[in-house]
Design a protein around this motif. Structure first.
Motif, PDB file in Angstrom:
ATOM      1  N   GLN A  78      -4.100   3.743  -3.479  1.00 40.48           N
ATOM      2  CA  GLN A  78      -3.074   4.595  -2.877  1.00 40.48           C
ATOM      3  C   GLN A  78      -1.981   4.956  -3.882  1.00 40.48           C
ATOM      4  O   GLN A  78      -1.508   6.096  -3.903  1.00 40.48           O
ATOM      5  CB  GLN A  78      -2.467   3.918  -1.654  1.00 40.48           C
ATOM      6  CG  GLN A  78      -3.410   3.892  -0.477  1.00 40.48           C
ATOM      7  CD  GLN A  78      -2.819   3.198   0.741  1.00 40.48           C
ATOM      8  OE1 GLN A  78      -2.134   2.176   0.620  1.00 40.48           O
ATOM      9  NE2 GLN A  78      -3.095   3.731   1.912  1.00 40.48           N
ATOM     10  N   ALA A  79      -1.591   4.015  -4.721  1.00 40.54           N
ATOM     11  CA  ALA A  79      -0.566   4.298  -5.723  1.00 40.54           C
ATOM     12  C   ALA A  79      -1.043   5.378  -6.699  1.00 40.54           C
ATOM     13  O   ALA A  79      -0.264   6.260  -7.091  1.00 40.54           O
ATOM     14  CB  ALA A  79      -0.197   3.019  -6.481  1.00 40.54           C
ATOM     15  N   ASP A 111      -7.836 -10.045   1.584  1.00 40.23           N
ATOM     16  CA  ASP A 111      -6.774 -10.041   0.574  1.00 40.23           C
ATOM     17  C   ASP A 111      -7.174  -9.214  -0.647  1.00 40.23           C
ATOM     18  O   ASP A 111      -6.359  -8.479  -1.212  1.00 40.23           O
ATOM     19  CB  ASP A 111      -6.381 -11.465   0.177  1.00 40.23           C
ATOM     20  CG  ASP A 111      -7.527 -12.287  -0.387  1.00 40.23           C
ATOM     21  OD1 ASP A 111      -8.711 -12.028  -0.055  1.00 40.23           O
ATOM     22  OD2 ASP A 111      -7.252 -13.226  -1.167  1.00 40.23           O
ATOM     23  N   ASP A 134      -6.174  -6.986  -8.529  1.00 40.95           N
ATOM     24  CA  ASP A 134      -4.725  -7.016  -8.694  1.00 40.95           C
ATOM     25  C   ASP A 134      -4.246  -5.760  -9.425  1.00 40.95           C
ATOM     26  O   ASP A 134      -4.662  -5.477 -10.549  1.00 40.95           O
ATOM     27  CB  ASP A 134      -4.336  -8.273  -9.476  1.00 40.95           C
ATOM     28  CG  ASP A 134      -2.840  -8.505  -9.542  1.00 40.95           C
ATOM     29  OD1 ASP A 134      -2.051  -7.545  -9.341  1.00 40.95           O
ATOM     30  OD2 ASP A 134      -2.454  -9.655  -9.802  1.00 40.95           O
ATOM     31  N   SER A 135      -3.339  -5.011  -8.784  1.00 43.83           N
ATOM     32  CA  SER A 135      -2.861  -3.759  -9.384  1.00 43.83           C
ATOM     33  C   SER A 135      -2.002  -3.981 -10.622  1.00 43.83           C
ATOM     34  O   SER A 135      -1.775  -3.045 -11.393  1.00 43.83           O
ATOM     35  CB  SER A 135      -2.093  -2.927  -8.351  1.00 43.83           C
ATOM     36  OG  SER A 135      -0.948  -3.620  -7.913  1.00 43.83           O
ATOM     37  N   ASP A 183      -7.086  -5.502   0.331  1.00 46.66           N
ATOM     38  CA  ASP A 183      -5.711  -4.991   0.394  1.00 46.66           C
ATOM     39  C   ASP A 183      -5.166  -4.676  -1.000  1.00 46.66           C
ATOM     40  O   ASP A 183      -4.459  -3.677  -1.188  1.00 46.66           O
ATOM     41  CB  ASP A 183      -4.800  -5.988   1.106  1.00 46.66           C
ATOM     42  CG  ASP A 183      -5.050  -6.033   2.616  1.00 46.66           C
ATOM     43  OD1 ASP A 183      -5.691  -5.106   3.157  1.00 46.66           O
ATOM     44  OD2 ASP A 183      -4.599  -7.019   3.243  1.00 46.66           O
ATOM     45  N   MET A 184      -5.489  -5.509  -1.983  1.00 46.73           N
ATOM     46  CA  MET A 184      -5.043  -5.233  -3.352  1.00 46.73           C
ATOM     47  C   MET A 184      -5.720  -3.969  -3.895  1.00 46.73           C
ATOM     48  O   MET A 184      -5.075  -3.157  -4.573  1.00 46.73           O
ATOM     49  CB  MET A 184      -5.333  -6.427  -4.263  1.00 46.73           C
ATOM     50  CG  MET A 184      -4.410  -7.602  -4.027  1.00 46.73           C
ATOM     51  SD  MET A 184      -4.601  -8.895  -5.280  1.00 46.73           S
ATOM     52  CE  MET A 184      -6.051  -9.722  -4.685  1.00 46.73           C
ATOM     53  N   ASN A 203      -6.596  -3.613 -11.981  1.00 47.90           N
ATOM     54  CA  ASN A 203      -6.358  -2.486 -11.081  1.00 47.90           C
ATOM     55  C   ASN A 203      -7.596  -1.606 -10.855  1.00 47.90           C
ATOM     56  O   ASN A 203      -7.554  -0.395 -11.043  1.00 47.90           O
ATOM     57  CB  ASN A 203      -5.190  -1.635 -11.587  1.00 47.90           C
ATOM     58  CG  ASN A 203      -4.689  -0.655 -10.536  1.00 47.90           C
ATOM     59  OD1 ASN A 203      -4.986  -0.784  -9.351  1.00 47.90           O
ATOM     60  ND2 ASN A 203      -3.931   0.326 -10.978  1.00 47.90           N
ATOM     61  N   ILE A 213      -6.820  -1.422  -2.143  1.00 48.10           N
ATOM     62  CA  ILE A 213      -6.213  -0.290  -1.429  1.00 48.10           C
ATOM     63  C   ILE A 213      -4.858   0.051  -2.041  1.00 48.10           C
ATOM     64  O   ILE A 213      -4.544   1.221  -2.274  1.00 48.10           O
ATOM     65  CB  ILE A 213      -6.057  -0.603   0.079  1.00 48.10           C
ATOM     66  CG1 ILE A 213      -7.421  -0.724   0.741  1.00 48.10           C
ATOM     67  CG2 ILE A 213      -5.202   0.466   0.769  1.00 48.10           C
ATOM     68  CD1 ILE A 213      -7.366  -1.349   2.142  1.00 48.10           C
ATOM     69  N   GLU A 214      -4.048  -0.957  -2.301  1.00 47.98           N
ATOM     70  CA  GLU A 214      -2.721  -0.743  -2.904  1.00 47.98           C
ATOM     71  C   GLU A 214      -2.835   0.031  -4.220  1.00 47.98           C
ATOM     72  O   GLU A 214      -2.107   0.996  -4.452  1.00 47.98           O
ATOM     73  CB  GLU A 214      -2.033  -2.082  -3.136  1.00 47.98           C
ATOM     74  CG  GLU A 214      -0.692  -1.992  -3.837  1.00 47.98           C
ATOM     75  CD  GLU A 214      -0.139  -3.351  -4.231  1.00 47.98           C
ATOM     76  OE1 GLU A 214       0.648  -3.399  -5.192  1.00 47.98           O
ATOM     77  OE2 GLU A 214      -0.496  -4.367  -3.597  1.00 47.98           O
ATOM     78  N   GLY A 215      -3.745  -0.394  -5.071  1.00 44.53           N
ATOM     79  CA  GLY A 215      -3.926   0.289  -6.349  1.00 44.53           C
ATOM     80  C   GLY A 215      -4.414   1.715  -6.183  1.00 44.53           C
ATOM     81  O   GLY A 215      -3.947   2.636  -6.863  1.00 44.53           O
TER      82      GLY A 215
END
Length: 181
Positions: free
Chosen positions: A39-40, A29, A129-130, A32-33, A134, A35-37
């Motif tokens: 990639q954005a 988890d 957390d993005s 994944d957070m 982040n 990675i999200e930040g």
């Protein structure tokens, strides 16, 4: 204080950038957070990224080194999370993964280090957390800034200065008695 931190403006690129995001997903988890930040942040500058996973944080520098030799990326982002446990393994993983990334960076690779080294899960969640700290986005931003510097200085290699070992032995006949193939 967190609200007094300064963030550099995003770099701008005249041609697209491609980053490899290397992730150790031990805490899925949190990974994944991160990675999200990351990639954005890459997408915000019009870049692309590829994500690969490795068994742990110690393998992140190795995978980046392999990708540099065998693939074609402008830069790299290392992501993972190490939470302090009951043994000294924490120090080994934190120090050696960071050292490996630093050594690759000193060789000229553009790398953002987003391996979280924290005391507990709550600290990890706040940093991953993005919408909060982040750190995945921050690691991608670091890699992007280094790519921008490499592109800025990349054309200034002919004629003067140190030539890294990967450059050809003979540059316009400036070296004598060098091996020939």
């Amino acid at each position: 204080m967190a609200d007094s931190e300064y963030t550099l403006p995003r770099p701008e690129f005249d041609r697209p950038v491609k980053l490899l995001i290397v992730v150790a997903p031990f805490y899925r988890d949190i990974a994944d957070m991160l990675i999200e930040g990351a990639q954005a942040e890459v997408e915000a500058v019009g870049g692309t990224s590829e994500v690969i996973e490795v068994p742990g944080a110690l393998e992140i520098p190795t995978a980046i080194g392999m990708a540099e030799r065998l693939s074609n990326f402008d830069g790299y982002v290392g992501l993972g999370c190490v939470i302090r446990g009951e043994t000294t393994h924490y120090e080994t993983v934190c120090n050696d993964s960071s050292r490996g990334i630093t050594l690759l960076g000193l060789q000229g690779l553009s790398i953002g280090n987003g391996i979280l080294t924290v005391e507990n899960r709550e600290q990890a969640l706040a940093r991953a957390d993005s919408t909060r700290m982040n750190k995945g986005g921050g690691a991608a931003a670091a890699a992007l800034h280094l790519i921008a510097l490499a592109r800025k200085w990349g054309g200034q290699r002919s004629g003067v200065g140190f030539k890294p070992a990967r450059d050809e032995y003979r540059l316009a006949g400036d070296l004598k008695d060098t091996p020939t193939a």
